[in-house]
Scaffold this motif. Structure first.
Motif, PDB file in Angstrom:
ATOM      1  N   PRO A   1      51.687  68.670  27.940  1.00 46.65           N
ATOM      2  CA  PRO A   1      52.595  69.239  26.945  1.00 46.65           C
ATOM      3  C   PRO A   1      52.347  68.597  25.590  1.00 46.65           C
TER       4      PRO A   1
ATOM      5  N   GLY B   1      53.886  68.617  21.310  1.00 43.61           N
ATOM      6  CA  GLY B   1      54.768  69.093  20.253  1.00 43.61           C
ATOM      7  C   GLY B   1      53.946  69.284  18.991  1.00 43.61           C
ATOM      8  N   ALA B   2      54.104  68.324  18.042  1.00 44.18           N
ATOM      9  CA  ALA B   2      53.334  68.415  16.795  1.00 44.18           C
ATOM     10  C   ALA B   2      52.084  67.544  16.815  1.00 44.18           C
ATOM     11  N   GLY B   3      51.911  66.746  17.884  1.00 43.87           N
ATOM     12  CA  GLY B   3      50.724  65.885  17.958  1.00 43.87           C
ATOM     13  C   GLY B   3      50.767  64.717  16.982  1.00 43.87           C
ATOM     14  N   THR B   4      51.975  64.249  16.616  1.00 42.60           N
ATOM     15  CA  THR B   4      52.063  63.084  15.727  1.00 42.60           C
ATOM     16  C   THR B   4      52.166  61.772  16.514  1.00 42.60           C
ATOM     17  N   GLY B   5      52.087  61.858  17.841  1.00 46.00           N
ATOM     18  CA  GLY B   5      52.226  60.664  18.679  1.00 46.00           C
ATOM     19  C   GLY B   5      51.209  59.593  18.302  1.00 46.00           C
TER      20      GLY B   5
ATOM     21  N   ALA C   1      59.858  58.134  11.227  1.00 46.31           N
ATOM     22  CA  ALA C   1      59.231  58.333   9.912  1.00 46.31           C
ATOM     23  C   ALA C   1      58.387  59.612   9.904  1.00 46.31           C
ATOM     24  N   SER C   2      58.100  60.153  11.075  1.00 44.75           N
ATOM     25  CA  SER C   2      57.352  61.414  11.177  1.00 44.75           C
ATOM     26  C   SER C   2      58.267  62.635  11.153  1.00 44.75           C
TER      27      SER C   2
ATOM     28  N   THR D   1      58.388  67.114  16.464  1.00 44.42           N
ATOM     29  CA  THR D   1      59.315  68.077  17.051  1.00 44.42           C
ATOM     30  C   THR D   1      60.392  67.351  17.861  1.00 44.42           C
TER      31      THR D   1
ATOM     32  N   ASN E   1      60.108  64.182  20.265  1.00 38.73           N
ATOM     33  CA  ASN E   1      61.037  63.049  20.067  1.00 38.73           C
ATOM     34  C   ASN E   1      61.751  62.714  21.379  1.00 38.73           C
TER      35      ASN E   1
ATOM     36  N   THR F   1      59.351  61.104  23.925  1.00 37.36           N
ATOM     37  CA  THR F   1      58.975  59.716  23.622  1.00 37.36           C
ATOM     38  C   THR F   1      60.203  58.831  23.391  1.00 37.36           C
TER      39      THR F   1
ATOM     40  N   GLY G   1      62.451  56.515  18.127  1.00 35.34           N
ATOM     41  CA  GLY G   1      63.372  55.715  17.320  1.00 35.34           C
ATOM     42  C   GLY G   1      63.239  56.133  15.877  1.00 35.34           C
TER      43      GLY G   1
ATOM     44  N   VAL H   1      59.977  69.988  28.851  1.00 34.19           N
ATOM     45  CA  VAL H   1      61.300  70.210  28.268  1.00 34.19           C
ATOM     46  C   VAL H   1      61.276  71.526  27.499  1.00 34.19           C
TER      47      VAL H   1
ATOM     48  N   GLU I   1      58.968  52.111  20.550  1.00 33.20           N
ATOM     49  CA  GLU I   1      59.335  53.511  20.313  1.00 33.20           C
ATOM     50  C   GLU I   1      58.171  54.498  20.433  1.00 33.20           C
TER      51      GLU I   1
HETATM   52  C1  FAD Z   1      53.351  58.738  10.003  1.00 35.95           C
HETATM   53  C2  FAD Z   1      54.000  58.581  11.347  1.00 35.95           C
HETATM   54  C3  FAD Z   1      55.206  57.914  11.428  1.00 35.95           C
HETATM   55  C4  FAD Z   1      55.834  57.761  12.679  1.00 35.95           C
HETATM   56  N1  FAD Z   1      57.029  57.118  12.728  1.00 35.95           N
HETATM   57  C5  FAD Z   1      57.684  56.998  13.910  1.00 35.95           C
HETATM   58  C6  FAD Z   1      58.944  56.339  13.973  1.00 35.95           C
HETATM   59  O1  FAD Z   1      59.486  55.868  12.960  1.00 35.95           O
HETATM   60  N2  FAD Z   1      59.545  56.259  15.182  1.00 35.95           N
HETATM   61  C7  FAD Z   1      58.992  56.776  16.330  1.00 35.95           C
HETATM   62  O2  FAD Z   1      59.580  56.681  17.400  1.00 35.95           O
HETATM   63  N3  FAD Z   1      57.774  57.382  16.289  1.00 35.95           N
HETATM   64  C8  FAD Z   1      57.116  57.515  15.126  1.00 35.95           C
HETATM   65  N4  FAD Z   1      55.893  58.130  15.077  1.00 35.95           N
HETATM   66  C9  FAD Z   1      55.280  58.622  16.341  1.00 35.95           C
HETATM   67  C10 FAD Z   1      55.574  60.103  16.673  1.00 35.95           C
HETATM   68  O3  FAD Z   1      55.872  60.846  15.513  1.00 35.95           O
HETATM   69  C11 FAD Z   1      56.703  60.234  17.693  1.00 35.95           C
HETATM   70  O4  FAD Z   1      56.276  59.689  18.923  1.00 35.95           O
HETATM   71  C12 FAD Z   1      57.195  61.664  17.911  1.00 35.95           C
HETATM   72  O5  FAD Z   1      58.348  61.635  18.734  1.00 35.95           O
HETATM   73  C13 FAD Z   1      56.149  62.590  18.520  1.00 35.95           C
HETATM   74  O6  FAD Z   1      56.599  63.938  18.369  1.00 35.95           O
HETATM   75  P1  FAD Z   1      55.539  65.127  18.439  1.00 35.95           P
HETATM   76  O7  FAD Z   1      56.299  66.404  18.341  1.00 35.95           O
HETATM   77  O8  FAD Z   1      54.477  64.947  17.447  1.00 35.95           O
HETATM   78  O9  FAD Z   1      54.992  64.955  19.920  1.00 35.95           O
HETATM   79  P2  FAD Z   1      53.487  64.865  20.453  1.00 35.95           P
HETATM   80  O10 FAD Z   1      52.752  63.770  19.766  1.00 35.95           O
HETATM   81  O11 FAD Z   1      52.895  66.204  20.453  1.00 35.95           O
HETATM   82  O12 FAD Z   1      53.765  64.412  21.973  1.00 35.95           O
HETATM   83  C14 FAD Z   1      54.309  63.155  22.268  1.00 35.95           C
HETATM   84  C15 FAD Z   1      54.537  63.033  23.782  1.00 35.95           C
HETATM   85  O13 FAD Z   1      55.574  63.914  24.168  1.00 35.95           O
HETATM   86  C16 FAD Z   1      55.107  64.830  25.167  1.00 35.95           C
HETATM   87  N5  FAD Z   1      55.779  66.103  24.882  1.00 35.95           N
HETATM   88  C17 FAD Z   1      55.836  66.763  23.699  1.00 35.95           C
HETATM   89  N6  FAD Z   1      56.626  67.838  23.794  1.00 35.95           N
HETATM   90  C18 FAD Z   1      57.076  67.875  25.070  1.00 35.95           C
HETATM   91  C19 FAD Z   1      57.932  68.756  25.799  1.00 35.95           C
HETATM   92  N7  FAD Z   1      58.513  69.806  25.240  1.00 35.95           N
HETATM   93  N8  FAD Z   1      58.162  68.485  27.120  1.00 35.95           N
HETATM   94  C20 FAD Z   1      57.620  67.406  27.721  1.00 35.95           C
HETATM   95  N9  FAD Z   1      56.809  66.541  27.069  1.00 35.95           N
HETATM   96  C21 FAD Z   1      56.547  66.770  25.767  1.00 35.95           C
HETATM   97  C22 FAD Z   1      53.596  64.842  25.025  1.00 35.95           C
HETATM   98  O14 FAD Z   1      52.957  65.162  26.253  1.00 35.95           O
HETATM   99  C23 FAD Z   1      53.335  63.395  24.618  1.00 35.95           C
HETATM  100  O15 FAD Z   1      53.316  62.546  25.753  1.00 35.95           O
HETATM  101  C24 FAD Z   1      55.225  58.289  13.852  1.00 35.95           C
HETATM  102  C25 FAD Z   1      54.004  58.957  13.757  1.00 35.95           C
HETATM  103  C26 FAD Z   1      53.393  59.107  12.536  1.00 35.95           C
HETATM  104  C27 FAD Z   1      52.087  59.830  12.461  1.00 35.95           C
END
Ligand code: FAD
Length: 446
Positions: A60, A62-66, A125-126, A131, A135, A138, A141, A201, A405
């Motif tokens: 799965p 979301g936005a790939g910001t992990g 911060a992302s 998404t 959030n 993961t 936070g 989810v 986090e």
């Molecule tokens: C500039 C920057 C700042 C950041 N700051 C923070 C911060 O302050 N705090 C923090 O906690 N993180 C931070 N992050 C990390 C990241 O943004 C978080 O982990 C965020 O929650 C990931 O969301 P995403 O939509 O990009 O998920 P993705 O990176 O696409 O996926 C993250 C994880 O969630 C899983 N996933 C996604 N969607 C689903 C779904 N619907 N059902 C089941 N599993 C799913 C994926 O398989 C993967 O394991 C930051 C990243 C960047 C690049």
């Protein structure tokens, strides 16, 4: 080639490459067989059923910001890109809750609820890109979790497409809409932070709060990183409750200054940025920073100035990314141990000859040392990897955790095993095996 029969399946190599990794540049990524962009829970169910029938792993996304490789593809997997499931289904102002699809971007939800005088606090911060589904997966936070808690504190209920004891592709509703409720094991909390390894989810019921008073920003500039750490420890000891307390070190400040020319003093070794929601907290923070040896402090007088003073924090990550690939650490230590941990990070950087820039959600003890390596320098990468492991060792020695986090993903698997030990790891594995006996949901992660 894939055996999956799903409408609109994506197999174009360039698209698959884009969807095969997150922002953790150091984590390995495999090659997906295909990607699929569901629009509804039924689409997700169809995809999970098809994958189960064909033994295809599901990653799965979301936005790939992990920042841990959690959304990185495994070879032959189906990437389930949930970004199109981005509808805010309901905002219930009377009961302070919202129901959303997983692809809703965090800031979009914030804006929508703000229009009704409400607030969704979790603020990684992302937040402009990440998404709510990511959030939740993961347990993200962010800046204000110091006072308001993390994502898990706001998840009341989930719809999840699961496998295991229910057949693969079954959508279950976990949790509730009520403020309280203790029926059964707390499977909602188990799913929060499970990084896509237990199911997908597809809908989230979130707790909201009334909009807070606009905060003031308090800034402290310090001649040493350890003094800034002492100021954090002092603020905690004095019972202050800032909504955010962020630390930025010299390397971060320099990168921001070189890029944006904000006029940051060259002799500032570390800066603390705090959000204070009461005048008493603002006064207390100024006093704590001064007593810990701040060279100067400043306090905003209006909302525009409060935002402007936070600019350096927002710009730090993109400013550092300009310098080369970043290996992002995410250790968290007890707050009283921050000064010691900061000193140890400095020492580790010197010992390995690695440039380390540190930003931190310092009020939480959550440190992000960012290890910078010049592009294409293999020796620097080896040294950075060794420094990364040493930081983990020191954090564990201080009673901390390997990830505050960002999650385990691929980068923190060894660290997690060290932190949890064999008994707890085997409990974790039995939960995974019970809920996903075919090992299809994001295998090899967390
Ligand atoms: C500039 C920057 C700042 C950041 N700051 C923070 C911060 O302050 N705090 C923090 O906690 N993180 C931070 N992050 C990390 C990241 O943004 C978080 O982990 C965020 O929650 C990931 O969301 P995403 O939509 O990009 O998920 P993705 O990176 O696409 O996926 C993250 C994880 O969630 C899983 N996933 C996604 N969607 C689903 C779904 N619907 N059902 C089941 N599993 C799913 C994926 O398989 C993967 O394991 C930051 C990243 C960047 C690049």
């Amino acid at each position: 080639m894939t055996t999956l029969d799903l409408p609109g399946l994506l197999t174009d190599p360039a698209t698959l490459e884009n969807l095969s990794h997150d922002e953790a540049e150091w984590a390995p990524a495999g090659t997906p067989a295909a990607a699929f962009r569901p629009q509804s829970t039924e689409d997700v169910q169809d995809a999970v059923k098809a994958c189960a029938a064909n033994g295809v792993p599901i990653v799965p996304r979301g936005a790939g910001t992990g920042l841990s490789g959690g959304a990185n593809a495994t070879d032959g997997c189906l990437v389930l890109d949930l970004s199109r499931m981005n509808r805010i289904i309901e905002i219930d102002a009377e009961n302070l809750l919202a129901v959303v699809q997983p692809g809703v971007v965090n800031d979009d939800l914030k804006k929508a609820v703000a229009a009704q005088g409400l607030w969704y606090p979790p603020d990684p911060a992302s937040s402009p890109w990440s998404t709510i589904g990511g959030n939740v997966a993961t347990n993200a936070g962010g800046l204000c979790c110091l006072k308001y808690g993390v994502t898990r504190d706001y998840v009341l209920g989930l719809e999840v497409v699961m496998g295991g004891p229910v057949s693969y592709g079954t959508a279950v509703k976990l949790g509730r809409r009520t403020n309280k409720g203790v029926a059964g094991y707390d499977l909602t909390s188990l799913l929060v932070g499970s990084e896509g390894t237990l199911g997908v989810v597809t809908e989230i019921t979130l707790r909201l709060r009334p909009a807070p008073r606009p905060p003031a920003t308090v800034v402290g500039a310090f001649a040493s990183l350890v003094d800034a750490g002492q100021a954090v420890a002092l603020s905690t000891r004095r019972g202050l409750q800032p909504a955010a307390l962020e630390l930025i070190d010299r390397a971060c400040l320099q990168a921001v200054e070189d890029w944006k020319h904000l006029g940051i003093e060259p002799d500032t070794e570390a800066m603390l940025l705090a959000r204070a929601e009461t005048p008493e907290d603002a006064d207390g923070l100024v006093a704590a920073f001064t007593d810990a040896g701040a060279a100067w402090t400043e306090r905003s007088t209006d909302s525009a100035e409060a935002e402007a003073l936070f600019a350096a924090r927002r710009l730090t990550y993109p400013a550092l990314e300009r310098l080369g690939p970043l290996l992002t650490e995410d250790v968290c230590v007890p707050r009283s141990a921050i000064p010691v941990m900061l000193a140890r990070i400095e020492e580790i950087g010197t010992r390995h000859g690695v440039q380390i820039a540190t930003i931190a959600h310092a009020g939480d003890g959550n440190l992000h040392p960012l290890l910078i390596t010049p592009p294409g320098d293999d020796n620097a990468r080896i040294a950075a990897q060794a420094a990364f492991e040493d930081i983990i060792t020191e954090a564990l020695a201080l009673g901390g955790t390997v990830t505050g986090e960002h999650g385990v993903g691929l980068l923190k698997r060894d660290g997690m095993i060290r932190e949890l030990g064999p008994d707890v790891c085997s409990l974790q594995q039995s939960v995974k095996h019970t809920l996903d006996p075919l090992n299809l949901f994001n295998p090899g992660k967390a």
